[in-house]
Each structure stands twice: as C-alpha cells, then as structure tokens.
Scaffold this active site. Structure first.
Site, PDB file in Angstrom:
ATOM      1  N   SER A 144      51.038 -53.691  70.329  1.00  0.00           N
ATOM      2  CA  SER A 144      50.732 -53.744  71.762  1.00  0.00           C
ATOM      3  C   SER A 144      49.227 -53.890  71.975  1.00  0.00           C
ATOM      4  CB  SER A 144      51.269 -52.495  72.467  1.00  0.00           C
ATOM      5  OG  SER A 144      50.710 -51.332  71.891  1.00  0.00           O
ATOM      6  N   ASP A 189      47.351 -58.558  63.148  1.00  0.00           N
ATOM      7  CA  ASP A 189      48.049 -58.450  64.426  1.00  0.00           C
ATOM      8  C   ASP A 189      47.507 -59.442  65.450  1.00  0.00           C
ATOM      9  OD1 ASP A 189      49.182 -56.393  63.064  1.00  0.00           O
ATOM     10  OD2 ASP A 189      48.154 -54.816  64.167  1.00  0.00           O
TER      11      ASP A 189
HETATM   12  C1  GLA Z   1      48.167 -52.285  61.581  1.00  0.00           C
HETATM   13  C2  GLA Z   1      46.849 -53.028  61.577  1.00  0.00           C
HETATM   14  C3  GLA Z   1      46.943 -54.309  60.771  1.00  0.00           C
HETATM   15  C4  GLA Z   1      47.551 -54.048  59.395  1.00  0.00           C
HETATM   16  C5  GLA Z   1      48.817 -53.225  59.514  1.00  0.00           C
HETATM   17  C6  GLA Z   1      49.365 -52.828  58.162  1.00  0.00           C
HETATM   18  O1  GLA Z   1      49.129 -53.013  62.281  1.00  0.00           O
HETATM   19  O2  GLA Z   1      46.446 -53.336  62.892  1.00  0.00           O
HETATM   20  O3  GLA Z   1      45.680 -54.900  60.666  1.00  0.00           O
HETATM   21  O4  GLA Z   1      46.613 -53.457  58.536  1.00  0.00           O
HETATM   22  O5  GLA Z   1      48.605 -52.042  60.262  1.00  0.00           O
HETATM   23  O6  GLA Z   1      49.794 -53.942  57.474  1.00  0.00           O
END
Ligand code: GLA
Length: 401
Positions: A144, A189
C-alpha cells in the site's frame, strides 16, 4: 469463500467502474475545482524473490487489481495540500520549502516524501492539491505504501511534464521511503507498482533494474493464486527489517562482494564455510543465495510451460524465510501448512514478513476447499479470521481520467 477480485473489474481504468469519477467529485468538493486528472497505482504480491531486492538480486512480483487512486491538480505557490478518504481528518497543508526527511510519522509522509524527492532531484514541482483513496489493504504486505508513492509520482510526472520513466519514478519513490519516511526498503514494490503489466509477472533484476514481462495467466491453465491476508499488521519502519538488511550487508562485507547477489548458487557451500561461526549471517546468506536461485527456477519452469511445478519451489521459499531468514509468524506458517495439507500446489508468505499475507497456488477446482480449510484452521487456533481473495495479474500505474 474466496472473494474474486478479477482484473475485469478494473478494465483499463483505475478501480471499480465509476470510482475514478467519485474521486474527482470528492476532489471538487474539497478544493473547489475539478482535478486536472486522476491516476491509479496498484498494490502487488511477490510470487518469488523475497528480501533479495536490497541484495541486488532477483524478484518476481505482479500487480494486484487493488489500487490507490489520486485526483490531482497543480499549484504554483509552493503549497502541497493532501487529503485521503481512508484516514480520519481533513486536508493537510504543507509548505514545500519546509519538507524535511523524517519530520512526519503519519500517512502524509509518503506523498510529501515523493514531492521532496522529486524536488531534491531538481524537478520543478511547484505545489499540488491531492485527494486519495485506496483499495489496497494497508499493513497487509501488499505494498500500500508503494502504491501511494507511485500514484503521486506519476501524477506529478504527467502534470509537470517531467518525462520520467516508470523505473525512474520507482527509484525516486524508494528514496522518498528510505530517506523521508525512514524505512530501509528495497526497490521491488515501487517498480512493481510502476511497471507491471496486466496478465504478466515482472522479472526484475534489482541490480540494473532490467525487466522482463513473464506471461502469467493462471486462469487459462485452470489454476488460481489466492492471497491470504492474515490481518497481522506489520511495519517496515520497525527494527527487524533493518536488522536483516544490516545482516546481509555484513555478509557481503565478510565475503568481499559488492552484494550477496554476487555469491553464485554453486559457490554457496564455500561461502558458508568462509563465514565460519557467524551463525546468523550464515543463515541470512543462505536464504538470499537460495532465493535468487528459486527465482531463476520459477522463471525456467514458467517459460517451459510447467506452471504447476513452481508449487514446491514456493514451499521451499517459505521454509527458507521461516527457518533461515526468520521473518515468518504463526499465522503465516498456519496458512502454508494448512494449504498444502488440504491440496494446494504451493504456498508461501509474501512481502516483508512478520505478518501480512501469504500466497497459495491452487487448482481452481480446489480453491474453495483450501480456503475453507485455512479459515477453519484460523478459527481453531483462535486467530483473527483471514481475508482471502483471488489475485489476478493486473496493470501497473496509469492515468485513469
Ligand atoms: C518489503 C520491501 C521490499 C522487499 C520486501 C521483501 O515489501 O518494501 O523492498 O524487500 O519487503 O522481499
């Protein structure tokens, strides 16, 4: 029963039909004029490649149909006004010149951080009015935060004619999150939200941000990917994520490599031996190196048309996150164990860990049985009931109106 969230519900546009119009109307109520446009950016699930992104490794997320939608207009007076229909409280007004890293602990730090990062990179953003609403569950490990950052970045990119590409927006959003918000997350993300394509998973090399869109149409093959939100909330600004990241950096320093990505799978045993009695670092290194290998395995299987065979790889990934990286929790383990015991092809936690969501790969015909088994197991364990939905690979960030 699983609640189907189909890509069809978001055909080309922002969210469920008409929602972008409602967002524009609410903007007009708040700010007195119609917005210049409406943009949408999705949350994501990660199929495989967890905690590899800050080790220069491989990830494979896809976008969800759930989006954060922003109605936005430019301002020229150095003021940023922010409003969210998902948060109690009115319009928050900020002076652009006063934006400073880690000065804000609330939700506004994400959009304000994006404006700060754009301006700090030399982009002429002179102010904006923003109204937001989101269908991405917060704190569920479904990005989110990234959806919120990316939707604002894309809107400002379009409105101010900045000409930045998706991966460049992702980098700026990551900087906003790392420096302004103060959460030491990787690049996965934001890139997923900015760059994913409908019907595809995104194979991303986080070292150079090179991308490959991998066709991923489970429904056509008689399968579904369920997302099980355990309702256990997590936060990346808390210490455990940063500790894992620091441990990985210690590992690469001890091994004399730029990043753990540089430890080849075939050299893992030798690397572990070199780490001697650094037990914790050994576990972290083993996870990252084997996880990068699992991403490569999953791509090879998908490209060979052997989608069902990714199931055991997902399960191995979960065991590695649970036992070596140690970021699972009883609820996530219960989803995975119950799903497998009730006939799922594969399952694992997804995202940062310590709560959030798990993914479960099932034959479509088994989806209800598996969902019911998980719900019953949660009830028996007296856990909060999980939210289960079918994830359909959906479009990345786009202008909706
Ligand atoms: C979170 C972080 C990502 C990644 C994941 C684990 O979502 O925002 O950058 O490190 O954890 O894969």
């Amino acid at each position: 029963m699983s609640e189907a969230v189909e890509g069809g519900a978001v055909e080309g546009g922002a969210v469920e039909s008409g929602a972008e119009v409602a967002v524009a109307e609410r903007f007009e109520e708040l700010y007195g004029t119609a917005p210049e446009g409406v943009w949408a950016a999705p949350g994501r699930v990660n199929l495989i490649g967890e905690h590899t992104d800050y080790n220069d490794g491989f990830v494979m997320p896809f976008a969800l149909p759930h989006t954060t939608v922003a109605a936005v207009s430019r301002r020229t007076d150095g003021v940023l006004r922010l409003h969210s229909s998902d948060v109690d409280g009115g319009v928050v007004e900020l002076a652009l010149d006063a934006l400073a890293p880690e000065s804000d602990r609330g939700w506004t730090a994400y959009p304000a951080g994006v404006v700060w990062a754009l301006r700090e990179a030399g982009h002429a953003v002179t102010g904006a009015d923003v109204h937001l609403t989101s269908t991405v569950p917060a704190g569920a490990g479904l990005s989110s935060s990234a959806a919120l950052e990316v939707v604002v970045a894309l809107a400002l990119n379009d409105l101010f004619g900045l000409g930045l590409k998706g991966w460049q927006l992702a980098r700026l959003c990551q900087r906003a999150e790392n420096v302004y918000v103060g959460a030491p997350t990787g690049i996965m993300d934001q890139t997923a939200s900015a760059c994913c394509e409908r019907g595809h998973a995104l194979f991303l090399d986080t070292r150079d941000l090179s991308q490959k869109q991998i066709p991923f149409d489970l429904a056509a093959e008689g399968m579904q990917l369920l997302v099980v939100d355990t309702q256990v909330k997590h936060s990346h600004s808390e210490g455990e994520y940063g500790k894992r990241r620091a441990g990985c950096e210690k590992g690469s320093a001890l091994l004399g490599v730029d990043a753990l990505r540089d430890v080849a799978y075939d050299d893992l045993d030798a690397a572990l031996e070199r780490l001697g009695d650094e037990e914790e670092v050994r576990r972290l290194v083993r996870h990252v190196v084997t996880e990068n290998h699992r991403v490569e395995q999953v791509i090879a299987l998908l490209e060979a048309g052997e989608t069902r065979a990714i199931g055991p790889v997902l399960v191995e990934g979960h065991a590695s996150l649970r036992d070596d990286f140690r970021i699972s929790c009883p609820e996530l383990d219960l989803v995975v164990d119950t799903a497998i015991a009730s006939g799922a092809l594969g399952a694992r936690m997804t995202g940062g860990g310590f709560g959030g969501s798990a993914i479960v790969l099932v034959e479509s015909a088994d989806a209800d049985t598996v969902t019911k088994a998980v719900e019953e197991a949660f009830a028996a364990a007296e856990f909060t009931p999980p939210r289960v939905f079918v994830a359909v690979p959906s479009a990345g960030a786009r202008r909706a109106v």
